[in-house]
Design a protein around this motif. Structure first.
Motif, PDB file in Angstrom:
ATOM      1  N   GLU A  45       0.369  35.389  -9.942  1.00 53.78           N
ATOM      2  CA  GLU A  45       0.449  33.959 -10.255  1.00 53.78           C
ATOM      3  C   GLU A  45       1.779  33.609 -10.921  1.00 53.78           C
ATOM      4  N   THR A  46       2.290  34.518 -11.756  1.00 49.51           N
ATOM      5  CA  THR A  46       3.593  34.297 -12.373  1.00 49.51           C
ATOM      6  C   THR A  46       4.686  34.165 -11.315  1.00 49.51           C
ATOM      7  N   ARG A  47       4.594  34.950 -10.255  1.00 47.48           N
ATOM      8  CA  ARG A  47       5.586  34.896  -9.172  1.00 47.48           C
ATOM      9  C   ARG A  47       5.306  33.787  -8.162  1.00 47.48           C
ATOM     10  N   GLY A  48       4.214  33.069  -8.361  1.00 42.94           N
ATOM     11  CA  GLY A  48       3.912  31.945  -7.480  1.00 42.94           C
ATOM     12  C   GLY A  48       3.494  32.351  -6.077  1.00 42.94           C
ATOM     13  N   LEU A  49       2.840  33.500  -5.956  1.00 43.95           N
ATOM     14  CA  LEU A  49       2.434  33.995  -4.638  1.00 43.95           C
ATOM     15  C   LEU A  49       0.931  33.840  -4.448  1.00 43.95           C
ATOM     16  N   SER A  50       0.539  33.489  -3.239  1.00 48.04           N
ATOM     17  CA  SER A  50      -0.878  33.519  -2.883  1.00 48.04           C
ATOM     18  C   SER A  50      -1.283  34.963  -2.601  1.00 48.04           C
ATOM     19  N   THR A  51      -2.578  35.193  -2.554  1.00 48.22           N
ATOM     20  CA  THR A  51      -3.030  36.546  -2.207  1.00 48.22           C
ATOM     21  C   THR A  51      -2.574  36.923  -0.804  1.00 48.22           C
ATOM     22  N   ALA A  52      -2.557  35.950   0.103  1.00 48.63           N
ATOM     23  CA  ALA A  52      -2.119  36.243   1.474  1.00 48.63           C
ATOM     24  C   ALA A  52      -0.641  36.618   1.504  1.00 48.63           C
ATOM     25  N   ALA A  53       0.174  35.892   0.722  1.00 52.22           N
ATOM     26  CA  ALA A  53       1.612  36.171   0.710  1.00 52.22           C
ATOM     27  C   ALA A  53       1.887  37.551   0.112  1.00 52.22           C
ATOM     28  N   LEU A  54       1.174  37.899  -0.956  1.00 51.00           N
ATOM     29  CA  LEU A  54       1.364  39.232  -1.539  1.00 51.00           C
ATOM     30  C   LEU A  54       0.860  40.298  -0.575  1.00 51.00           C
ATOM     31  N   GLY A  55      -0.277  40.037   0.041  1.00 45.40           N
ATOM     32  CA  GLY A  55      -0.812  41.001   1.003  1.00 45.40           C
ATOM     33  C   GLY A  55       0.153  41.292   2.132  1.00 45.40           C
ATOM     34  N   GLU A  56       0.833  40.268   2.610  1.00 47.66           N
ATOM     35  CA  GLU A  56       1.796  40.464   3.701  1.00 47.66           C
ATOM     36  C   GLU A  56       2.921  41.397   3.279  1.00 47.66           C
ATOM     37  N   LYS A  57       3.297  41.347   2.030  1.00 50.41           N
ATOM     38  CA  LYS A  57       4.382  42.197   1.541  1.00 50.41           C
ATOM     39  C   LYS A  57       3.992  43.672   1.486  1.00 50.41           C
ATOM     40  N   VAL A  58       2.680  43.957   1.378  1.00 46.73           N
ATOM     41  CA  VAL A  58       2.239  45.349   1.222  1.00 46.73           C
ATOM     42  C   VAL A  58       1.283  45.779   2.335  1.00 46.73           C
ATOM     43  N   HIS A  59       1.305  45.045   3.449  1.00 47.83           N
ATOM     44  CA  HIS A  59       0.528  45.419   4.642  1.00 47.83           C
ATOM     45  C   HIS A  59      -0.984  45.337   4.435  1.00 47.83           C
ATOM     46  N   LEU A  60      -1.443  44.402   3.617  1.00 45.39           N
ATOM     47  CA  LEU A  60      -2.876  44.218   3.408  1.00 45.39           C
ATOM     48  C   LEU A  60      -3.246  42.759   3.639  1.00 45.39           C
ATOM     49  N   SER A  61      -4.533  42.497   3.810  1.00 43.27           N
ATOM     50  CA  SER A  61      -4.997  41.116   3.934  1.00 43.27           C
ATOM     51  C   SER A  61      -5.102  40.488   2.554  1.00 43.27           C
ATOM     52  N   GLY A  62      -5.064  39.157   2.523  1.00 44.05           N
ATOM     53  CA  GLY A  62      -5.244  38.453   1.267  1.00 44.05           C
ATOM     54  C   GLY A  62      -6.602  38.718   0.658  1.00 44.05           C
TER      55      GLY A  62
END
Length: 455
Positions: A14-31
């Motif tokens: 949340e501090t980085r302003g990312l959704s779970t989907a956006a973070l998941g995309e960065k690490v090859h996982l689903s939101g």
């Protein structure tokens, strides 16, 4: 500690302003998986924690916190190892629990690897890396992908597929898989020699498809679609038409199951593009997905036409021509798949009964009977699903005595599984049996279904 890790992960995201989907995309996982890690409903592992730390710029905070999670889990696992003769109640007394709770592994049948993996899971670390699974010491990523790394991905996918077929997609199978998957997909970001690249993408794609099929069985449908699309992408990158066919087949089956047969038909037909590059079994597999989609949409003539095409294709299958993962698609699977397609038509044609409907019922019964008879020991779920469908069809068409006999045999196997698909099928049998529940044997079957599912 796992809950603390989840809270910190959410705070950093949340501090980085990312959704779970956006973070998941960065690490090859689903939101969805990111959400579950944040809620401590899904475990992480050291490699994934480090990847999340890098993706969020946490400066090592998440990596250090994950070490605390592992220390806590190691303590629990160590305590479990000190009392090897004592297993949890749900393992030593499997009959005491219902389908949604029991651990399906008979303790006497465990290998040392399986027992270690279970104790790790109940100790709090629900994901074991491929390196640990292979008996090696650490799960750090290599600097350059080696053949050994790819072989470990293949080993992981084979073991998970074996467990999924025997015990369903829930429980230990789901818990054991996340760390395996993330370690494998992280290899895609590691330097890889050109001559190994296609095999690496094929191995990772196969693992993703196994994960997708398992998540589908556990009704974690968002995760299933994510994994299966990863598998399809890996197949495209590897140029592997056989792997692509497998991904399209599972995408089709899942879409059909969740009530989107038109989407399922699109996936299946997409899989049949350049069918000249596929084996007869692969063509039959995808044609059966088409048939099941047409049946769900009430397209009787088209269903029968496609089943005929599938039969013709399967008749040309030859031993040794398929990739290893197609070993499941044998005589039993072919008859089970086509029988399931005809099952839907047969039920539709039973209200009101017609001569054409009776012919469909006979054909569906014959195919399901072949599937039940021919399914080998590792395919418990497939045999149970076909048995439940056969019992439902017999019950719906006026043969409750045989339906009860077949249904009880299927329940013997369903009770070993952690499969929500199997649960839904036996609940459908219970519903179909309701009008005949004045018969004592039918009432007893319905009660057994209730207690098996809800205990």
């Amino acid at each position: 500690m796992a809950h603390w890790f989840g809270v910190e992960l959410r705070n950093w995201r949340e501090t980085r302003g990312l959704s779970t989907a956006a973070l998941g995309e960065k690490v090859h996982l689903s939101g969805t998986l990111i959400q579950r890690i944040e809620k401590a409903e899904r475990s992480c592992n050291a490699v994934l924690a480090a990847a999340l730390d890098r993706a969020l710029g946490a400066g090592g905070a998440l990596t250090r916190l994950w070490r605390r999670v592992e220390e806590e889990a190691d303590t629990k696992a160590s305590d479990a190892d000190k009392t090897p003769a004592v297993l949890p109640v749900d393992v030593s007394k499997p009959d005491a629990l219902g389908i949604l709770e029991q651990n399906p592994f008979p303790a006497s049948d465990w290998s040392s690897v399986e027992r270690r993996l279970f104790l790790t899971a109940v100790g709090g670390v629900a994901a074991l890396s491929p390196l640990a699974l292979a008996g090696l010491g650490a799960d750090a990523l290599p600097k350059v992908v080696r053949q050994d790394d790819i072989d470990q991905v293949w080993t992981a996918s084979k073991l998970l597929a074996k467990w999924d077929n025997e015990f369903g997609g829930g429980g230990l199978v789901r818990n054991a898989s996340l760390g395996l998957y993330h370690w494998a997909t992280s290899l895609l970001d590691v330097s890889c020699p050109d001559h190994l690249e296609s095999e690496l993408f094929t191995a990772v794609g196969r693992l993703a498809i196994v994960m997708g099929a398992s998540a589908f069985d556990a009704y974690e449908h968002d995760d299933a679609r994510h994994y299966l699309h990863v598998g399809a992408s890996c197949a495209e990158r590897a140029g592997n038409w056989h792997l692509r066919a497998s991904a399209m087949n599972w995408l089709a089956r899942q879409a059909i199951w969740v009530g989107r047969p038109d989407e399922g038909l699109t996936h299946a037909e997409n899989g049949l593009v350049r069918s000249d590059r596929l084996t007869p079994r692969e063509q039959g597999m995808l044609l059966n997905a088409c048939a099941r989609a047409h049946a769900k949409m009430g397209h009787a003539q088209e269903t029968l036409r496609v089943v005929g095409r599938s039969d013709e294709s399967f008749s040309h299958a030859r031993a040794g021509e398929d990739v290893p993962w197609m070993g499941y698609y044998d005589l039993a699977q072919h008859h089970g798949d086509t029988g399931h397609a005809l099952f839907d038509l047969a039920l539709q044609a039973n209200d009101p009964p017609t001569p054409a409907g009776q012919r469909l019922q006979v054909a569906a019964v014959q195919r399901l009977q072949v599937a039940i008879k021919e399914h080998q020991a590792p395919y418990v779920r497939s045999r149970a699903l076909s048995g439940t469908k056969l019992a439902s069809l017999k019950m719906a068409t006026g043969d409750p005595q045989e339906a009860v006999m077949v249904g009880n045999r299927a329940l013997d196997e369903v009770g070993r599984l952690r499969s929500k698909r199997a649960v839904d099928d036996v609940l459908e049998l219970r519903r179909i049996a309701a009008p005949r529940s004045r018969r004592s044997e039918v009432a007893e079957l319905r009660e057994r279904i209730r207690t098996t599912v809800q205990a």
